[in-house]
Design a protein around this motif. Structure first.
Motif, PDB file in Angstrom:
ATOM      1  N   ASP A   1       0.835  -1.189   0.000  1.00 25.28           N
ATOM      2  CA  ASP A   1       0.000   0.000   0.000  1.00 25.28           C
ATOM      3  C   ASP A   1       0.876   1.248   0.000  1.00 25.28           C
ATOM      4  O   ASP A   1       1.659   1.448  -0.909  1.00 25.28           O
ATOM      5  CB  ASP A   1      -0.975  -0.015   1.179  1.00 25.28           C
ATOM      6  N   ASP A   2       0.775   2.084   1.047  1.00 21.33           N
ATOM      7  CA  ASP A   2       1.537   3.318   1.067  1.00 21.33           C
ATOM      8  C   ASP A   2       2.928   3.130   1.675  1.00 21.33           C
ATOM      9  O   ASP A   2       3.733   4.031   1.667  1.00 21.33           O
ATOM     10  CB  ASP A   2       0.770   4.410   1.813  1.00 21.33           C
ATOM     11  N   ARG A   3       3.220   1.947   2.184  1.00 23.43           N
ATOM     12  CA  ARG A   3       4.558   1.662   2.723  1.00 23.43           C
ATOM     13  C   ARG A   3       5.311   0.853   1.669  1.00 23.43           C
ATOM     14  O   ARG A   3       5.165  -0.345   1.589  1.00 23.43           O
ATOM     15  CB  ARG A   3       4.472   0.812   3.995  1.00 23.43           C
ATOM     16  N   GLN A   4       6.108   1.485   0.874  1.00 17.22           N
ATOM     17  CA  GLN A   4       6.843   0.794  -0.185  1.00 17.22           C
ATOM     18  C   GLN A   4       8.189   0.315   0.348  1.00 17.22           C
ATOM     19  O   GLN A   4       8.906   1.061   1.004  1.00 17.22           O
ATOM     20  CB  GLN A   4       7.047   1.713  -1.384  1.00 17.22           C
ATOM     21  N   LEU A   5       8.528  -0.914   0.023  1.00 17.33           N
ATOM     22  CA  LEU A   5       9.837  -1.445   0.374  1.00 17.33           C
ATOM     23  C   LEU A   5      10.700  -1.428  -0.877  1.00 17.33           C
ATOM     24  O   LEU A   5      10.202  -1.605  -1.988  1.00 17.33           O
ATOM     25  CB  LEU A   5       9.706  -2.885   0.879  1.00 17.33           C
ATOM     26  N   ASP A   6      11.978  -1.209  -0.696  1.00 18.34           N
ATOM     27  CA  ASP A   6      12.891  -1.270  -1.835  1.00 18.34           C
ATOM     28  C   ASP A   6      13.123  -2.731  -2.179  1.00 18.34           C
ATOM     29  O   ASP A   6      13.660  -3.495  -1.372  1.00 18.34           O
ATOM     30  CB  ASP A   6      14.225  -0.593  -1.487  1.00 18.34           C
ATOM     31  N   LEU A   7      12.717  -3.130  -3.387  1.00 18.59           N
ATOM     32  CA  LEU A   7      12.836  -4.521  -3.807  1.00 18.59           C
ATOM     33  C   LEU A   7      14.084  -4.713  -4.655  1.00 18.59           C
ATOM     34  O   LEU A   7      14.451  -3.850  -5.451  1.00 18.59           O
ATOM     35  CB  LEU A   7      11.611  -4.948  -4.612  1.00 18.59           C
ATOM     36  N   THR A   8      14.724  -5.874  -4.475  1.00 14.82           N
ATOM     37  CA  THR A   8      15.863  -6.229  -5.306  1.00 14.82           C
ATOM     38  C   THR A   8      15.350  -6.779  -6.631  1.00 14.82           C
ATOM     39  O   THR A   8      14.153  -7.079  -6.777  1.00 14.82           O
ATOM     40  CB  THR A   8      16.716  -7.308  -4.613  1.00 14.82           C
TER      41      THR A   8
ATOM     42  N   PHE B   1       1.141 -10.223   8.085  1.00 14.73           N
ATOM     43  CA  PHE B   1       2.362 -10.637   7.391  1.00 14.73           C
ATOM     44  C   PHE B   1       2.794  -9.591   6.361  1.00 14.73           C
ATOM     45  O   PHE B   1       3.988  -9.407   6.123  1.00 14.73           O
ATOM     46  CB  PHE B   1       2.177 -12.005   6.738  1.00 14.73           C
ATOM     47  N   GLY B   2       1.813  -8.897   5.775  1.00 17.11           N
ATOM     48  CA  GLY B   2       2.130  -7.862   4.801  1.00 17.11           C
ATOM     49  C   GLY B   2       2.851  -6.678   5.416  1.00 17.11           C
ATOM     50  O   GLY B   2       3.508  -5.916   4.710  1.00 17.11           O
ATOM     51  N   TYR B   3       2.746  -6.518   6.721  1.00 15.60           N
ATOM     52  CA  TYR B   3       3.484  -5.460   7.403  1.00 15.60           C
ATOM     53  C   TYR B   3       4.934  -5.863   7.627  1.00 15.60           C
ATOM     54  O   TYR B   3       5.815  -5.029   7.765  1.00 15.60           O
ATOM     55  CB  TYR B   3       2.814  -5.107   8.739  1.00 15.60           C
ATOM     56  N   MET B   4       5.182  -7.182   7.651  1.00 13.03           N
ATOM     57  CA  MET B   4       6.532  -7.697   7.888  1.00 13.03           C
ATOM     58  C   MET B   4       7.361  -7.782   6.618  1.00 13.03           C
ATOM     59  O   MET B   4       8.585  -7.675   6.662  1.00 13.03           O
ATOM     60  CB  MET B   4       6.446  -9.092   8.495  1.00 13.03           C
ATOM     61  N   THR B   5       6.688  -8.022   5.481  1.00 10.58           N
ATOM     62  CA  THR B   5       7.395  -8.143   4.207  1.00 10.58           C
ATOM     63  C   THR B   5       6.396  -7.941   3.077  1.00 10.58           C
ATOM     64  O   THR B   5       5.190  -7.883   3.312  1.00 10.58           O
ATOM     65  CB  THR B   5       8.089  -9.519   4.063  1.00 10.58           C
ATOM     66  N   ASP B   6       6.888  -7.854   1.874  1.00  7.02           N
ATOM     67  CA  ASP B   6       6.015  -7.830   0.696  1.00  7.02           C
ATOM     68  C   ASP B   6       5.657  -9.283   0.419  1.00  7.02           C
ATOM     69  O   ASP B   6       6.491 -10.047  -0.076  1.00  7.02           O
ATOM     70  CB  ASP B   6       6.755  -7.197  -0.484  1.00  7.02           C
TER      71      ASP B   6
ATOM     72  N   PHE C   1      11.067 -17.578   5.873  1.00  4.36           N
ATOM     73  CA  PHE C   1      11.496 -16.200   5.655  1.00  4.36           C
ATOM     74  C   PHE C   1      13.005 -16.145   5.540  1.00  4.36           C
ATOM     75  O   PHE C   1      13.724 -16.757   6.318  1.00  4.36           O
ATOM     76  CB  PHE C   1      11.032 -15.308   6.814  1.00  4.36           C
ATOM     77  N   SER C   2      13.477 -15.410   4.549  1.00  9.64           N
ATOM     78  CA  SER C   2      14.914 -15.233   4.348  1.00  9.64           C
ATOM     79  C   SER C   2      15.182 -13.759   4.077  1.00  9.64           C
ATOM     80  O   SER C   2      14.597 -13.181   3.150  1.00  9.64           O
ATOM     81  CB  SER C   2      15.377 -16.082   3.165  1.00  9.64           C
ATOM     82  N   ILE C   3      16.055 -13.160   4.863  1.00 10.29           N
ATOM     83  CA  ILE C   3      16.360 -11.736   4.707  1.00 10.29           C
ATOM     84  C   ILE C   3      16.998 -11.469   3.348  1.00 10.29           C
ATOM     85  O   ILE C   3      16.906 -10.374   2.805  1.00 10.29           O
ATOM     86  CB  ILE C   3      17.228 -11.221   5.884  1.00 10.29           C
ATOM     87  N   GLU C   4      17.642 -12.484   2.762  1.00  4.82           N
ATOM     88  CA  GLU C   4      18.240 -12.324   1.435  1.00  4.82           C
ATOM     89  C   GLU C   4      17.166 -12.311   0.350  1.00  4.82           C
ATOM     90  O   GLU C   4      17.331 -11.691  -0.692  1.00  4.82           O
ATOM     91  CB  GLU C   4      19.229 -13.467   1.122  1.00  4.82           C
ATOM     92  N   LYS C   5      16.073 -13.011   0.598  1.00  8.30           N
ATOM     93  CA  LYS C   5      15.036 -13.170  -0.429  1.00  8.30           C
ATOM     94  C   LYS C   5      13.858 -12.219  -0.250  1.00  8.30           C
ATOM     95  O   LYS C   5      13.274 -11.762  -1.225  1.00  8.30           O
ATOM     96  CB  LYS C   5      14.536 -14.622  -0.416  1.00  8.30           C
ATOM     97  N   HIS C   6      13.482 -11.953   0.990  1.00  6.79           N
ATOM     98  CA  HIS C   6      12.281 -11.168   1.277  1.00  6.79           C
ATOM     99  C   HIS C   6      12.644  -9.807   1.862  1.00  6.79           C
ATOM    100  O   HIS C   6      13.454  -9.734   2.780  1.00  6.79           O
ATOM    101  CB  HIS C   6      11.386 -11.932   2.256  1.00  6.79           C
ATOM    102  N   PRO C   7      12.017  -8.732   1.363  1.00  4.95           N
ATOM    103  CA  PRO C   7      12.310  -7.411   1.936  1.00  4.95           C
ATOM    104  C   PRO C   7      11.830  -7.347   3.380  1.00  4.95           C
ATOM    105  O   PRO C   7      10.780  -7.894   3.708  1.00  4.95           O
ATOM    106  CB  PRO C   7      11.516  -6.451   1.043  1.00  4.95           C
ATOM    107  N   GLN C   8      12.614  -6.700   4.218  1.00  2.00           N
ATOM    108  CA  GLN C   8      12.269  -6.635   5.631  1.00  2.00           C
ATOM    109  C   GLN C   8      11.401  -5.416   5.899  1.00  2.00           C
ATOM    110  O   GLN C   8      11.790  -4.287   5.639  1.00  2.00           O
ATOM    111  CB  GLN C   8      13.525  -6.584   6.494  1.00  2.00           C
ATOM    112  N   GLY C   9      10.197  -5.688   6.413  1.00  5.57           N
ATOM    113  CA  GLY C   9       9.295  -4.618   6.826  1.00  5.57           C
ATOM    114  C   GLY C   9       9.501  -4.353   8.299  1.00  5.57           C
ATOM    115  O   GLY C   9      10.627  -4.250   8.771  1.00  5.57           O
ATOM    116  N   THR C  10       8.415  -4.317   9.045  1.00  4.18           N
ATOM    117  CA  THR C  10       8.475  -4.036  10.478  1.00  4.18           C
ATOM    118  C   THR C  10       8.120  -5.294  11.261  1.00  4.18           C
ATOM    119  O   THR C  10       7.162  -5.978  10.928  1.00  4.18           O
ATOM    120  CB  THR C  10       7.486  -2.906  10.839  1.00  4.18           C
ATOM    121  N   GLU C  11       8.897  -5.572  12.296  1.00  2.00           N
ATOM    122  CA  GLU C  11       8.641  -6.745  13.140  1.00  2.00           C
ATOM    123  C   GLU C  11       7.345  -6.562  13.921  1.00  2.00           C
ATOM    124  O   GLU C  11       7.093  -5.509  14.488  1.00  2.00           O
ATOM    125  CB  GLU C  11       9.804  -6.933  14.117  1.00  2.00           C
TER     126      GLU C  11
END
Length: 162
Positions: free
Chosen positions: A2-9, A56-61, A127-137
Motif C-alpha cells: 500500500d503506502d509503505r513501499q519497500l525497496d525490492l531487489t 504478514f504484509g506489514y513484515m514483508t512484501d 522467511f529469508s532476509i536475502e530473499k524477502h524485503p524486511q518490513g516491520t517486526e
C-alpha cells in the motif's frame, strides 16, 4: 505494501512477476506505536484470512513469497475476539518462534462459530532476509479496540504491537 513501499531487489521483483498479484482486502490505519489492521471479505472466513495476511504484509512484501511449503494452524478461543487473537497469535508464532514461516496466502478451512475453533492453511516458505524485503517486526497481537463485524460486509479491526 500500500503506502509503505519497500525497496525490492531484482530477484524480489522477478519472484513477484512469476505469480499473479495478491488480491489484498486489508489496509493499515494510523495508530500510536501500533498498527491497526482493517480487513474485510465476502465471508467472515475471508476477513480472518485477510487480517492474517495484513499482519504478514506489514513484515514483508508477501508477493515476494513463493508458495512452496504448507503449514496448518488450528486455534481456539472462548469467544470470537479471543478466537481472532489466538488465530493471529498462532500464525505469528509460526513465523517468529517456530518455523520462520511466511505465507503468501492463508486460507481458513473451517470456522466453528459455536465452539470458537478455526483451522487454517498457509502456503509460503521460510522467511529469508536475502530473499524477502524486511518490513516491520510484529511483536504481539492485542485485544485493544478489536472489532469483528459479521454482517453483510464482514470486516475486522485488529491492533498489532510493532
Amino acid at each position: 505494501m500500500d503506502d509503505r513501499q519497500l525497496d525490492l531487489t531484482e530477484a524480489q521483483i522477478a519472484i513477484k512477476s512469476k505469480y499473479p498479484p495478491i488480491n489484498k482486502k486489508y489496509e493499515y490505519l494510523d495508530h500510536t506505536a501500533d498498527v491497526q489492521i482493517h480487513s474485510w471479505g465476502s465471508s467472515l472466513e475471508e476477513a480472518f484470512e485477510q487480517c492474517a495476511m495484513g499482519m504478514f504484509g506489514y513484515m514483508t512484501d508477501t508477493e515476494t513469497v513463493e508458495p512452496i511449503d504448507t503449514v496448518e494452524v488450528e486455534s481456539e478461543g472462548e469467544d470470537m475476539e479471543s478466537l481472532l487473537f489466538h488465530f493471529l497469535d498462532d500464525w505469528l508464532y509460526k513465523f517468529s518462534a517456530d518455523l520462520f514461516f511466511i505465507p503468501r496466502e492463508v486460507k481458513v478451512v473451517h470456522l466453528d462459530r459455536m465452539h470458537f475453533k478455526i483451522r487454517s492453511i498457509g502456503w509460503g516458505e521460510e522467511f529469508s532476509i536475502e530473499k524477502h524485503p524486511q518490513g516491520t517486526e510484529v511483536k504481539a497481537i492485542t485485544y485493544s479496540a478489536m472489532q469483528i463485524h459479521d454482517k453483510e460486509k464482514p470486516e475486522i479491526f485488529a491492533i498489532i504491537d510493532i
